[in-house]
Design a protein around this motif. Sequence first.
Motif, PDB file in Angstrom:
ATOM      1  N   PRO A 159     -66.610 -17.886  20.689  1.00 52.05           N
ATOM      2  CA  PRO A 159     -66.264 -18.470  21.991  1.00 52.05           C
ATOM      3  C   PRO A 159     -65.612 -17.469  22.940  1.00 52.05           C
ATOM      4  O   PRO A 159     -65.805 -17.554  24.164  1.00 52.05           O
ATOM      5  N   ALA A 160     -64.835 -16.529  22.420  1.00 53.89           N
ATOM      6  CA  ALA A 160     -64.236 -15.507  23.281  1.00 53.89           C
ATOM      7  C   ALA A 160     -65.325 -14.677  23.950  1.00 53.89           C
ATOM      8  O   ALA A 160     -65.277 -14.400  25.156  1.00 53.89           O
ATOM      9  N   ASN A 161     -66.326 -14.275  23.176  1.00 51.51           N
ATOM     10  CA  ASN A 161     -67.423 -13.513  23.758  1.00 51.51           C
ATOM     11  C   ASN A 161     -68.242 -14.358  24.729  1.00 51.51           C
ATOM     12  O   ASN A 161     -68.697 -13.868  25.771  1.00 51.51           O
ATOM     13  N   LEU A 162     -68.445 -15.638  24.390  1.00 49.46           N
ATOM     14  CA  LEU A 162     -69.184 -16.513  25.292  1.00 49.46           C
ATOM     15  C   LEU A 162     -68.446 -16.673  26.620  1.00 49.46           C
ATOM     16  O   LEU A 162     -69.071 -16.775  27.685  1.00 49.46           O
ATOM     17  N   ALA A 163     -67.116 -16.666  26.583  1.00 48.08           N
ATOM     18  CA  ALA A 163     -66.341 -16.738  27.815  1.00 48.08           C
ATOM     19  C   ALA A 163     -66.619 -15.541  28.714  1.00 48.08           C
ATOM     20  O   ALA A 163     -66.601 -15.661  29.949  1.00 48.08           O
ATOM     21  N   VAL A 164     -66.871 -14.395  28.117  1.00 50.07           N
ATOM     22  CA  VAL A 164     -67.212 -13.206  28.902  1.00 50.07           C
ATOM     23  C   VAL A 164     -68.507 -13.442  29.679  1.00 50.07           C
ATOM     24  O   VAL A 164     -68.608 -13.092  30.864  1.00 50.07           O
ATOM     25  N   TYR A 165     -69.498 -14.038  29.039  1.00 46.45           N
ATOM     26  CA  TYR A 165     -70.761 -14.338  29.719  1.00 46.45           C
ATOM     27  C   TYR A 165     -70.525 -15.288  30.889  1.00 46.45           C
ATOM     28  O   TYR A 165     -71.058 -15.094  31.987  1.00 46.45           O
ATOM     29  N   LEU A 166     -69.736 -16.326  30.633  1.00 45.10           N
ATOM     30  CA  LEU A 166     -69.472 -17.310  31.677  1.00 45.10           C
ATOM     31  C   LEU A 166     -68.705 -16.684  32.840  1.00 45.10           C
ATOM     32  O   LEU A 166     -68.906 -17.051  34.003  1.00 45.10           O
ATOM     33  N   ALA A 167     -67.848 -15.726  32.542  1.00 47.58           N
ATOM     34  CA  ALA A 167     -67.022 -15.110  33.573  1.00 47.58           C
ATOM     35  C   ALA A 167     -67.808 -14.155  34.464  1.00 47.58           C
ATOM     36  O   ALA A 167     -67.546 -14.079  35.679  1.00 47.58           O
TER      37      ALA A 167
ATOM     38  N   LEU B  68     -71.543 -13.353  34.190  1.00 47.53           N
ATOM     39  CA  LEU B  68     -72.997 -13.414  34.232  1.00 47.53           C
ATOM     40  C   LEU B  68     -73.473 -14.785  34.677  1.00 47.53           C
ATOM     41  O   LEU B  68     -72.777 -15.788  34.513  1.00 47.53           O
ATOM     42  N   ASP B  69     -74.665 -14.829  35.208  1.00 48.92           N
ATOM     43  CA  ASP B  69     -75.388 -16.067  35.446  1.00 48.92           C
ATOM     44  C   ASP B  69     -76.523 -16.145  34.426  1.00 48.92           C
ATOM     45  O   ASP B  69     -77.011 -15.100  33.948  1.00 48.92           O
ATOM     46  N   PRO B  70     -76.975 -17.358  34.064  1.00 45.87           N
ATOM     47  CA  PRO B  70     -78.075 -17.465  33.103  1.00 45.87           C
ATOM     48  C   PRO B  70     -79.260 -16.604  33.514  1.00 45.87           C
ATOM     49  O   PRO B  70     -79.668 -16.589  34.674  1.00 45.87           O
ATOM     50  N   GLY B  71     -79.791 -15.875  32.557  1.00 42.58           N
ATOM     51  CA  GLY B  71     -80.914 -14.987  32.827  1.00 42.58           C
ATOM     52  C   GLY B  71     -80.525 -13.558  33.118  1.00 42.58           C
ATOM     53  O   GLY B  71     -81.379 -12.664  33.097  1.00 42.58           O
ATOM     54  N   ASP B  72     -79.253 -13.310  33.398  1.00 41.34           N
ATOM     55  CA  ASP B  72     -78.805 -11.941  33.660  1.00 41.34           C
ATOM     56  C   ASP B  72     -78.899 -11.092  32.392  1.00 41.34           C
ATOM     57  O   ASP B  72     -78.914 -11.606  31.276  1.00 41.34           O
ATOM     58  N   THR B  73     -78.921  -9.798  32.594  1.00 38.00           N
ATOM     59  CA  THR B  73     -79.117  -8.863  31.478  1.00 38.00           C
ATOM     60  C   THR B  73     -77.786  -8.397  30.904  1.00 38.00           C
ATOM     61  O   THR B  73     -76.859  -8.043  31.642  1.00 38.00           O
ATOM     62  N   VAL B  74     -77.718  -8.382  29.570  1.00 39.51           N
ATOM     63  CA  VAL B  74     -76.562  -7.852  28.842  1.00 39.51           C
ATOM     64  C   VAL B  74     -77.068  -6.842  27.830  1.00 39.51           C
ATOM     65  O   VAL B  74     -78.091  -7.050  27.180  1.00 39.51           O
ATOM     66  N   LEU B  75     -76.366  -5.726  27.717  1.00 38.47           N
ATOM     67  CA  LEU B  75     -76.735  -4.670  26.784  1.00 38.47           C
ATOM     68  C   LEU B  75     -75.724  -4.642  25.644  1.00 38.47           C
ATOM     69  O   LEU B  75     -74.520  -4.497  25.876  1.00 38.47           O
ATOM     70  N   GLY B  76     -76.203  -4.812  24.427  1.00 40.35           N
ATOM     71  CA  GLY B  76     -75.314  -4.814  23.271  1.00 40.35           C
ATOM     72  C   GLY B  76     -75.997  -4.208  22.066  1.00 40.35           C
ATOM     73  O   GLY B  76     -77.221  -4.011  22.052  1.00 40.35           O
ATOM     74  N   MET B  77     -75.220  -3.927  21.042  1.00 44.31           N
ATOM     75  CA  MET B  77     -75.783  -3.360  19.821  1.00 44.31           C
ATOM     76  C   MET B  77     -76.653  -4.397  19.121  1.00 44.31           C
ATOM     77  O   MET B  77     -76.228  -5.539  18.915  1.00 44.31           O
ATOM     78  N   ALA B  78     -77.863  -4.025  18.764  1.00 43.76           N
ATOM     79  CA  ALA B  78     -78.773  -4.952  18.098  1.00 43.76           C
ATOM     80  C   ALA B  78     -78.191  -5.396  16.757  1.00 43.76           C
ATOM     81  O   ALA B  78     -77.593  -4.594  16.036  1.00 43.76           O
ATOM     82  N   LEU B  79     -78.374  -6.668  16.433  1.00 43.42           N
ATOM     83  CA  LEU B  79     -77.815  -7.225  15.206  1.00 43.42           C
ATOM     84  C   LEU B  79     -78.234  -6.447  13.956  1.00 43.42           C
ATOM     85  O   LEU B  79     -77.380  -6.129  13.118  1.00 43.42           O
ATOM     86  N   PRO B  80     -79.513  -6.075  13.783  1.00 42.32           N
ATOM     87  CA  PRO B  80     -79.889  -5.345  12.564  1.00 42.32           C
ATOM     88  C   PRO B  80     -79.273  -3.945  12.479  1.00 42.32           C
ATOM     89  O   PRO B  80     -79.263  -3.342  11.405  1.00 42.32           O
ATOM     90  N   MET B  81     -78.768  -3.446  13.592  1.00 43.39           N
ATOM     91  CA  MET B  81     -78.175  -2.119  13.621  1.00 43.39           C
ATOM     92  C   MET B  81     -76.659  -2.145  13.416  1.00 43.39           C
ATOM     93  O   MET B  81     -76.014  -1.094  13.370  1.00 43.39           O
ATOM     94  N   GLY B  82     -76.097  -3.345  13.342  1.00 43.19           N
ATOM     95  CA  GLY B  82     -74.656  -3.461  13.143  1.00 43.19           C
ATOM     96  C   GLY B  82     -73.944  -4.245  14.215  1.00 43.19           C
ATOM     97  O   GLY B  82     -72.722  -4.394  14.166  1.00 43.19           O
TER      98      GLY B  82
END
Length: 420
Positions: free
Chosen positions: A101-109, A111-125
């Motif tokens: 939920p803390a990370n989801l709050a970052v999106y809500l703060a 980003l708008d739905p559909g916006d791009t976020v860059l993060g480490m891919a799950l299989p990579m860690g």
Amino acid sequence: MHDPAIPSLTATDPEVAALVQAEAGRQFGKLRLIASENYASTAVLEATGSVLTNKYSEGYPGRRYYEGQQLVDPIETLAVQRAKALFGVAHANVQPYSGSPANLAVYLAFLDPGDTVLGMALPMGGHLTHGWGVSATGKWFRGVGYGVRRDTGRVDLDQVRDLARRERPKVVFCGGTAVPRTIDFPAFAEIAREVGAVLVADIAHIAGLVAGGAHPSPVGHAQVVTTTTHKTLRGPRGAMILTDAEHAKAVDRAVFPGLQGGPHNHTTAAIAVALGEAATPAFRDYAHAVVANARALAEALVERGFDLVSGGTDNHLILVDLTGRGIAGKPAAKALDRAGIELNYNTVPFDGRKPFDPSGVRLGTAAITTRGLGVAQMPLVAEWIDRAVRAAGEDDEAALDRIAAEVGELVAAYPMPGWA
């Protein structure tokens, strides 16, 4: 027995009480190497189990929607003040229920739905909430994943930069859930600044190491820092969002009323206790001991022929690729659990196996360091892991039972918070 004692629970619901007591005994008798787990202090346990669980407190100190906040407000204010002082930030929100939920709050703060976020891919860690497809963060937003280099097992910053320039994300996440090396916060900050993105450092795994000076801090590089409050920080199961002054209001509005109702006041109090503990010289010693133990354990595993992702560790976490040992991560983890050694099976970078049956295991030294084990015991731990993996490959259950007995004999000499 469980400490604090649970006589009322035992009298009211002996079935649940027996399970709680059994779990306390299980935690005491195991060599707990799950990288995301630890032992909270008795003081933290007492705060978590207090009458504060009875109180509703929607809003923030001084701005609540319920009366009767005369004592809750000072508790939350204390937690906020301690978080700000410990991490050196302008603002802290201690209300998120957990890390996701803390990370989801970052999106809500931001980003708008559909916006791009860059993060480490799950299989990579990376973590599910860094924009991975099966998470809400990947379904509602456009997640782009970066990875690690094949030759080093470390984050490929050239790839991060190229993706950021091409995809123009509004938010960049650094950090993850299976990252055994130091996170280069200045390099991520430079990339995020170049494309005008908000840099978010997810330090859920390493918050205690950052607080204790055993890992560089993201403060001053990332505008927003998210973290859980357990793991290496040794608090309750909660979370915090730390920000600079510019991004504070957006984060607070996203947490409440954006995502949550009333905070869990018993958890807030326990967070305050844990932050107070983390500000002591003893905790600083603990944080450095966690890293020393992890490095010693990694070296001992390498000496026994284990293949470690990135070749070792800079923090509390070790990621082991078992491909060369002729056994997958899941059966190895189950065998190790029978042998009294608790860890989790885990995907490794470029894994050819499925996520629920991956090639690796993940382990960490935060909990065993809390118990008091030191560098001198790490070669023995590596020996047990080696013997258990070999026994698993040979279906030698008797050998696993012998290791479990040896583990139990060792850990019985080390006290455990929560067990008397």
